[in-house]
Design a protein around this motif. Structure first.
Motif, PDB file in Angstrom:
ATOM      1  N   VAL A 444       0.882  -1.177   0.000  1.00 20.01           N
ATOM      2  CA  VAL A 444       0.000   0.000   0.000  1.00 20.01           C
ATOM      3  C   VAL A 444       0.916   1.221   0.000  1.00 20.01           C
ATOM      4  N   GLY A 445       0.326   2.413  -0.081  1.00 18.89           N
ATOM      5  CA  GLY A 445       1.126   3.628  -0.133  1.00 18.89           C
ATOM      6  C   GLY A 445       1.873   3.882   1.173  1.00 18.89           C
ATOM      7  N   LEU A 446       2.804   4.814   1.117  1.00 18.85           N
ATOM      8  CA  LEU A 446       3.617   5.167   2.282  1.00 18.85           C
ATOM      9  C   LEU A 446       2.908   6.156   3.207  1.00 18.85           C
ATOM     10  N   GLU A 447       1.739   6.653   2.803  1.00 16.22           N
ATOM     11  CA  GLU A 447       1.084   7.755   3.515  1.00 16.22           C
ATOM     12  C   GLU A 447       0.662   7.375   4.937  1.00 16.22           C
ATOM     13  N   PRO A 448       1.271   7.958   5.965  1.00 17.42           N
ATOM     14  CA  PRO A 448       0.859   7.663   7.344  1.00 17.42           C
ATOM     15  C   PRO A 448      -0.584   8.059   7.638  1.00 17.42           C
ATOM     16  N   MET A 449      -1.074   9.114   6.981  1.00 16.98           N
ATOM     17  CA  MET A 449      -2.437   9.567   7.273  1.00 16.98           C
ATOM     18  C   MET A 449      -3.474   8.489   6.959  1.00 16.98           C
ATOM     19  N   THR A 450      -3.217   7.713   5.907  1.00 21.25           N
ATOM     20  CA  THR A 450      -4.125   6.625   5.557  1.00 21.25           C
ATOM     21  C   THR A 450      -4.117   5.561   6.643  1.00 21.25           C
ATOM     22  N   GLU A 451      -2.933   5.242   7.155  1.00 15.91           N
ATOM     23  CA  GLU A 451      -2.831   4.243   8.220  1.00 15.91           C
ATOM     24  C   GLU A 451      -3.525   4.718   9.495  1.00 15.91           C
ATOM     25  N   LEU A 452      -3.368   5.993   9.826  1.00 15.25           N
ATOM     26  CA  LEU A 452      -4.028   6.545  11.020  1.00 15.25           C
ATOM     27  C   LEU A 452      -5.543   6.463  10.874  1.00 15.25           C
ATOM     28  N   TYR A 453      -6.034   6.857   9.702  1.00 17.94           N
ATOM     29  CA  TYR A 453      -7.476   6.807   9.456  1.00 17.94           C
ATOM     30  C   TYR A 453      -8.010   5.402   9.638  1.00 17.94           C
ATOM     31  N   ARG A 454      -7.305   4.427   9.079  1.00 17.81           N
ATOM     32  CA  ARG A 454      -7.781   3.049   9.141  1.00 17.81           C
ATOM     33  C   ARG A 454      -7.725   2.517  10.568  1.00 17.81           C
ATOM     34  N   ALA A 455      -6.679   2.849  11.310  1.00 14.09           N
ATOM     35  CA  ALA A 455      -6.536   2.353  12.680  1.00 14.09           C
ATOM     36  C   ALA A 455      -7.620   2.918  13.599  1.00 14.09           C
ATOM     37  N   VAL A 456      -7.983   4.175  13.360  1.00 15.92           N
ATOM     38  CA  VAL A 456      -8.946   4.852  14.241  1.00 15.92           C
ATOM     39  C   VAL A 456     -10.385   4.511  13.871  1.00 15.92           C
ATOM     40  N   THR A 457     -10.667   4.309  12.567  1.00 14.63           N
ATOM     41  CA  THR A 457     -12.057   4.081  12.136  1.00 14.63           C
ATOM     42  C   THR A 457     -12.362   2.629  11.768  1.00 14.63           C
ATOM     43  N   ARG A 458     -11.381   1.910  11.205  1.00 12.39           N
ATOM     44  CA  ARG A 458     -11.561   0.563  10.656  1.00 12.39           C
ATOM     45  C   ARG A 458     -12.682   0.513   9.611  1.00 12.39           C
ATOM     46  N   LEU A 459     -12.842   1.611   8.885  1.00 16.84           N
ATOM     47  CA  LEU A 459     -13.811   1.684   7.798  1.00 16.84           C
ATOM     48  C   LEU A 459     -13.128   1.410   6.460  1.00 16.84           C
ATOM     49  N   HIS A 460     -13.896   0.851   5.508  1.00 19.70           N
ATOM     50  CA  HIS A 460     -13.442   0.773   4.130  1.00 19.70           C
ATOM     51  C   HIS A 460     -13.723   2.125   3.459  1.00 19.70           C
ATOM     52  N   ASN A 461     -13.291   2.258   2.220  1.00 17.71           N
ATOM     53  CA  ASN A 461     -13.462   3.545   1.537  1.00 17.71           C
ATOM     54  C   ASN A 461     -14.910   3.867   1.200  1.00 17.71           C
ATOM     55  N   ASP A 462     -15.790   2.871   1.301  1.00 17.40           N
ATOM     56  CA  ASP A 462     -17.213   3.146   1.099  1.00 17.40           C
ATOM     57  C   ASP A 462     -17.911   3.521   2.407  1.00 17.40           C
ATOM     58  N   GLY A 463     -17.122   3.699   3.488  1.00 12.26           N
ATOM     59  CA  GLY A 463     -17.695   4.069   4.785  1.00 12.26           C
ATOM     60  C   GLY A 463     -18.329   2.920   5.528  1.00 12.26           C
ATOM     61  N   GLN A 464     -18.116   1.714   5.071  1.00 13.38           N
ATOM     62  CA  GLN A 464     -18.717   0.518   5.678  1.00 13.38           C
ATOM     63  C   GLN A 464     -17.637  -0.348   6.337  1.00 13.38           C
ATOM     64  N   PRO A 465     -18.055  -1.202   7.275  1.00 15.34           N
ATOM     65  CA  PRO A 465     -19.380  -1.258   7.895  1.00 15.34           C
ATOM     66  C   PRO A 465     -19.546  -0.143   8.922  1.00 15.34           C
ATOM     67  N   VAL A 466     -20.765   0.223   9.179  1.00  8.88           N
ATOM     68  CA  VAL A 466     -21.037   1.301  10.123  1.00  8.88           C
ATOM     69  C   VAL A 466     -20.393   0.968  11.470  1.00  8.88           C
ATOM     70  N   GLY A 467     -19.623   1.892  11.994  1.00 10.07           N
ATOM     71  CA  GLY A 467     -18.930   1.680  13.271  1.00 10.07           C
ATOM     72  C   GLY A 467     -17.571   1.036  13.117  1.00 10.07           C
ATOM     73  N   GLY A 468     -17.277   0.535  11.905  1.00  4.48           N
ATOM     74  CA  GLY A 468     -15.965  -0.056  11.664  1.00  4.48           C
ATOM     75  C   GLY A 468     -15.995  -1.574  11.702  1.00  4.48           C
ATOM     76  N   TRP A 469     -15.069  -2.185  10.984  1.00  2.00           N
ATOM     77  CA  TRP A 469     -14.944  -3.642  10.940  1.00  2.00           C
ATOM     78  C   TRP A 469     -14.262  -4.106  12.222  1.00  2.00           C
ATOM     79  N   ASN A 470     -15.014  -4.866  13.031  1.00  2.00           N
ATOM     80  CA  ASN A 470     -14.564  -5.217  14.383  1.00  2.00           C
ATOM     81  C   ASN A 470     -14.265  -3.937  15.177  1.00  2.00           C
ATOM     82  N   PRO A 471     -15.297  -3.171  15.493  1.00  2.00           N
ATOM     83  CA  PRO A 471     -15.082  -1.862  16.138  1.00  2.00           C
ATOM     84  C   PRO A 471     -14.339  -1.957  17.462  1.00  2.00           C
ATOM     85  N   GLN A 472     -14.382  -3.128  18.109  1.00  2.00           N
ATOM     86  CA  GLN A 472     -13.658  -3.284  19.372  1.00  2.00           C
ATOM     87  C   GLN A 472     -12.144  -3.200  19.162  1.00  2.00           C
TER      88      GLN A 472
END
Length: 542
Positions: A444-472
């Protein structure tokens, strides 16, 4: 002026938002830098005493000042190549990918091998692996080597197979496969270790090697990445350029700190020499790495139970387990740190078992052995990381392996019972394990901002699943930032010098164009770096 403040700062960076890494929230104040070290951090009134007639002063308002990002898992040479080669992730079919390669090849007629990245057959309309004949139509006489999205397989044309000496008689290498048609002829797809049969594609002349490294350094500086761990091994290939790294280091052109790892095998004489030879502040030998398994997308990740959508396989190890354990114990005895790629839950367990065997054989020490990826884990193994002092090295962006949640192949691969234990970032952290974050660039890209977004939200780019994949398994912004700074610095044995903003530490400092703590996570990926300082020198400024 008091003796305490005898040295004026070279730089003072002030902001209402400074994330030192020591607390969960930013503070208002300033950071003073002298030479290549942080001189002081505190309220603006305290730092004023360090301002002399030649001090360069920067006022950043509400922009966030923090330690530079420390990416704990990249493949530097591969990533440099990807930036300068054809990128195929957007292709929706085999033919479309081949046409993209043709367009690139026409624009770059002097490259002897055409190298490309990131095609993904699961994104194609027919979801079938490609064939050499599609490339042969456009490249009958010019070799083509195209990594798939995970860099665990490659698509080659007939000319590339010919130059690699791959025919119907060529045996499969251990833990690899040459895909063949019903007549036994190679189709052009190489699995795992079979890719190394065509490694001559990566023999580059000096001028291109310089261009590749400089391209990476410029890219990293723009993204605020001031340190990396560079994984040379790629399933039996070693892709790194120590000669060029050292030249850049010795001529003060290395603007990203490189901690490199070479392949773990039975011969420890080579890494012993590297350990003695490479230990500058910017270029260091960091340990040994190897692969316990492959990846779930191609059913090569090693699982405890059969794949939910392919019940006849549990994947496999890339080396015999007894050999892995022997190598682990021997390397640990010699004081080496070991990092294992392990995606499947059985591979994760195997890695932990080997590290436990090393402790029993050699005694407990501060080894900071590491397991990479941990894409799925058996719940009984979560507590073992902290107990054994093993570091989980995680890449949150891999969570969104597909644009849309419903298209994520991991859901069908793992099934409902294992899904709750995919990318268990928060569970591992809560258990006491010390987390290190990175990207796996160029998978994947080197962009840290993308990694931060994914770690905090656990959302895919379509905004799903609501609350994040395995929100715990979501973590907080402060936890994610620490994982990407002091967590990785600790994992590289550099927590005394890097990873937080504290007096005496090396001045690897970045400024973001907004305060991440004051915005919605949806804005993270729009955030850019305003300034990157590495070793007390400004290496990027917007």
């Amino acid at each position: 002026m008091s003796e305490k403040h005898a040295a004026y700062a070279d730089y003072v960076l002030a902001s209402n938002a400074i994330f030192t890494g020591l607390d969960d929230q930013p503070i208002a104040g300033a950071v003073a830098v002298k030479g290549n070290r942080i001189l002081a951090v505190g309220e603006a009134s305290e730092i004023a005493a360090y301002v002399g007639p030649d001090t360069k002063r920067y006022q950043y308002g509400d922009q966030l000042i923090m330690a530079g990002f420390h990416d704990f898992h990249i493949h530097l040479l591969l990533g440099s190549l990807q930036q300068q080669c054809v990128h195929l992730l957007s292709a929706k079919s085999e033919e479309e990918a081949a046409l993209m390669v043709k367009e690139y090849g026409d624009k770059n007629p002097d490259e002897p091998w055409i190298i490309g990245f990131s095609w993904y057959h699961l994104f194609w309309d027919n979801k079938q692996l490609p064939h050499r004949s599609t490339l042969d139509k456009y490249f009958p006489d010019r070799p083509v080597f195209l990594f798939n999205a995970e860099c665990h397989g490659a698509w080659l044309n007939s000319k590339a197979l010919e130059l690699a000496g791959i025919t119907r008689e060529t045996p499969n290498p251990p833990s690899g496969e040459i895909a063949r048609d019903e007549n036994g002829e190679p189709t052009g797809f190489l699995y795992e270790t079979a890719m190394a049969l065509a490694k001559e594609a990566f023999n580059f002349p000096r001028d291109r090697r310089i261009k590749l490294l400089q391209g990476f350094l410029d890219h990293a500086a723009k993204l605020g990445v001031t340190s990396v761990a560079d994984m040379f091994p790629l399933v039996t290939m070693e892709l790194g350029d120590l000669e060029m790294y050292r030249e850049f280091d010795e001529t003060d052109r290395l603007t990203t700190r490189i901690h490199f790892l070479v392949e773990l095998n039975e011969d420890l004489s080579y890494p012993k020499r590297l350990r003695d030879e490479y230990k500058s502040e910017k270029l260091q030998f960091s340990g040994l790495k190897n692969f316990l398994d492959g990846v779930p997308a191609t059913y090569t990740a090693y699982m405890l139970e059969p794949y939910s959508d392919k019940a006849d396989t549990v994947g496999y190890t890339l080396m015999p387990p007894e050999m892995i354990e022997e190598w682990t114990v021997n390397a640990d005895r010699e004081g080496f740190r070991i990092r294992y790629h392990a995606c499947g839950d059985a591979a994760v367990r195997l890695g932990l078992d080997c590290f436990e065997a090393a402790q029993k054989a050699n005694g407990v020490r501060d080894s900071r052995h590491t397991i990479e990826h941990v894409e799925v884990i058996h719940p009984s193994d979560i507590e073992r990381f902290a107990k054994l002092g093993v570091i989980p090295s995680m890449q949150p962006e891999h969570i969104a392996a597909a644009e849309k949640y419903e298209e994520n192949a991991y859901r069908s691969r793992f099934g409902s019972e294992r899904i709750p234990y995919t990318w268990p970032i928060n569970s591992l952290q809560k258990s006491g394990a010390k987390l290190a974050l990175g990207s796996d660039f160029p998978v994947v890209g080197l962009e840290p901002m993308t990694e931060l977004y994914r770690a905090v939200t656990r959302l895919h780019n379509d905004g799903q699943p609501v609350g994040g994949w395995n929100p715990q398994e979501r973590i907080t912004l402060a936890e994610a930032l620490r994982g990407y700074t002091i967590g990785s610095a600790y994992a590289n044995f550099r927590e005394a010098e890097l990873g937080t903003l504290e007096p005496g530490k090396l001045a690897d400092i970045i400024v973001l164009d907004r305060n991440l703590f004051a915005i919605d996570p949806e804005e993270y990926r729009e955030t850019e770096v305003s300034l990157t300082m590495m070793n007390g020198k400004i290496v990027f400024e917007k």
